[in-house]
Design a protein around this motif. Structure first.
Motif, PDB file in Angstrom:
ATOM      1  N   ASP A 118      94.155 114.655  40.775  1.00 32.38           N
ATOM      2  CA  ASP A 118      95.088 113.849  41.554  1.00 32.38           C
ATOM      3  C   ASP A 118      95.720 114.719  42.623  1.00 32.38           C
ATOM      4  O   ASP A 118      95.447 115.916  42.717  1.00 32.38           O
ATOM      5  CB  ASP A 118      96.165 113.267  40.632  1.00 32.38           C
ATOM      6  N   VAL A 119      96.599 114.122  43.431  1.00 32.98           N
ATOM      7  CA  VAL A 119      97.332 114.886  44.429  1.00 32.98           C
ATOM      8  C   VAL A 119      98.274 115.845  43.687  1.00 32.98           C
ATOM      9  O   VAL A 119      98.615 115.605  42.529  1.00 32.98           O
ATOM     10  CB  VAL A 119      98.120 113.948  45.376  1.00 32.98           C
ATOM     11  N   SER A 136     101.291 115.417  40.587  1.00 35.05           N
ATOM     12  CA  SER A 136     101.057 114.094  40.024  1.00 35.05           C
ATOM     13  C   SER A 136      99.902 114.201  39.041  1.00 35.05           C
ATOM     14  O   SER A 136      99.169 115.183  39.040  1.00 35.05           O
ATOM     15  CB  SER A 136     100.705 113.107  41.145  1.00 35.05           C
ATOM     16  N   SER A 149      96.869 111.699  36.621  1.00 30.63           N
ATOM     17  CA  SER A 149      96.252 110.406  36.338  1.00 30.63           C
ATOM     18  C   SER A 149      95.407 110.519  35.091  1.00 30.63           C
ATOM     19  O   SER A 149      94.667 111.480  34.907  1.00 30.63           O
ATOM     20  CB  SER A 149      95.350 109.962  37.491  1.00 30.63           C
ATOM     21  N   TYR A 178      86.552 108.016  41.932  1.00 31.92           N
ATOM     22  CA  TYR A 178      87.670 108.480  42.751  1.00 31.92           C
ATOM     23  C   TYR A 178      87.226 109.646  43.616  1.00 31.92           C
ATOM     24  O   TYR A 178      86.247 110.339  43.320  1.00 31.92           O
ATOM     25  CB  TYR A 178      88.885 108.868  41.909  1.00 31.92           C
ATOM     26  N   LEU A 212      94.946 113.377  49.850  1.00 34.00           N
ATOM     27  CA  LEU A 212      94.610 111.960  49.814  1.00 34.00           C
ATOM     28  C   LEU A 212      93.826 111.673  48.545  1.00 34.00           C
ATOM     29  O   LEU A 212      93.015 112.489  48.110  1.00 34.00           O
ATOM     30  CB  LEU A 212      93.741 111.577  51.013  1.00 34.00           C
ATOM     31  N   ARG A 213      94.052 110.495  47.964  1.00 30.09           N
ATOM     32  CA  ARG A 213      93.309 110.098  46.768  1.00 30.09           C
ATOM     33  C   ARG A 213      92.979 108.621  46.871  1.00 30.09           C
ATOM     34  O   ARG A 213      93.854 107.786  47.097  1.00 30.09           O
ATOM     35  CB  ARG A 213      94.111 110.333  45.509  1.00 30.09           C
ATOM     36  N   ASP A 254      93.143 101.897  44.265  1.00 32.55           N
ATOM     37  CA  ASP A 254      94.418 102.581  44.478  1.00 32.55           C
ATOM     38  C   ASP A 254      94.249 103.642  45.556  1.00 32.55           C
ATOM     39  O   ASP A 254      93.197 104.292  45.632  1.00 32.55           O
ATOM     40  CB  ASP A 254      94.892 103.279  43.194  1.00 32.55           C
ATOM     41  N   ARG A 306      96.523 106.940  47.428  1.00 33.56           N
ATOM     42  CA  ARG A 306      97.716 107.785  47.494  1.00 33.56           C
ATOM     43  C   ARG A 306      97.564 108.767  48.634  1.00 33.56           C
ATOM     44  O   ARG A 306      96.483 109.297  48.884  1.00 33.56           O
ATOM     45  CB  ARG A 306      97.882 108.611  46.215  1.00 33.56           C
ATOM     46  N   MET A 307      98.677 109.025  49.303  1.00 32.67           N
ATOM     47  CA  MET A 307      98.697 110.041  50.348  1.00 32.67           C
ATOM     48  C   MET A 307      99.969 110.857  50.136  1.00 32.67           C
ATOM     49  O   MET A 307     101.040 110.299  49.896  1.00 32.67           O
ATOM     50  CB  MET A 307      98.722 109.414  51.732  1.00 32.67           C
ATOM     51  N   GLN A 308      99.828 112.169  50.222  1.00 27.62           N
ATOM     52  CA  GLN A 308     100.979 113.044  50.019  1.00 27.62           C
ATOM     53  C   GLN A 308     100.974 114.123  51.095  1.00 27.62           C
ATOM     54  O   GLN A 308      99.966 114.781  51.327  1.00 27.62           O
ATOM     55  CB  GLN A 308     100.893 113.695  48.639  1.00 27.62           C
TER      56      GLN A 308
END
Length: 151
Positions: free
Chosen positions: A85-86, A89, A91, A103, A118-119, A142, A144-146
């Protein structure tokens, strides 16, 4: 109606192969089989994973991608899978029913303390066709961006 407390026996077998290349590329493959017994009911399930990762000390970029196929006889013999994951975080997926999951996680470090991650992940399930199973036949995606910056 609540069910009473009972004994559930859960057994699992996992086979894993990992190959690492000196240039920062690694490949992992895993097969997992589970079996649960609760009273007179028993269930089995399996999951197969293939994962490729790239992380080099000379490059600011990193990428990890996984594809998984799973088939279980309900929620009891589900297979748990930790996923990349990012940063900061985590998962973990409970794979049950019949379907696939994939993913991709990509990251880039820039300058002093800047990092973008990015995920994108998704699960697709096939239902049995019954009206009560319609929700299980749904797909989910899903994103996610961090962006982090050290001062």
């Amino acid at each position: 109606r609540m069910r009473g407390i009972g004994i559930v026996r859960r057994t699992g077998v996992r086979w894993q192969l990992s190959v690492e290349h000196p240039f920062g590329v690694s490949f992992r493959s895993r097969l997992e089989h589970t079996r649960t017994v609760e009273g007179a009911e028993a269930g089995e399930g399996f999951a197969a994973f293939a994962e490729v990762r790239y992380k080099s000390l000379q490059s600011p970029y990193s990428v990890a991608a996984r594809v998984a196929l799973f088939d279980t006889e309900g929620y009891g013999p589900r297979v748990y899978a930790y996923e990349n994951d990012v940063p900061f975080s985590h998962s973990m997926s409970a794979l049950y029913g019949r379907g696939g999951r994939a993913y991709v996680v990509a990251g880039s470090s820039r300058g002093r303390g800047g990092h973008l991650a990015l995920r994108l992940s998704g699960t697709g399930k096939r239902g049995t066709g019954s009206p009560t199973d319609a929700v299980q036949g749904a797909s989910r995606i899903d994103f996610r961006m961090q962006l982090t910056w050290e001062l």
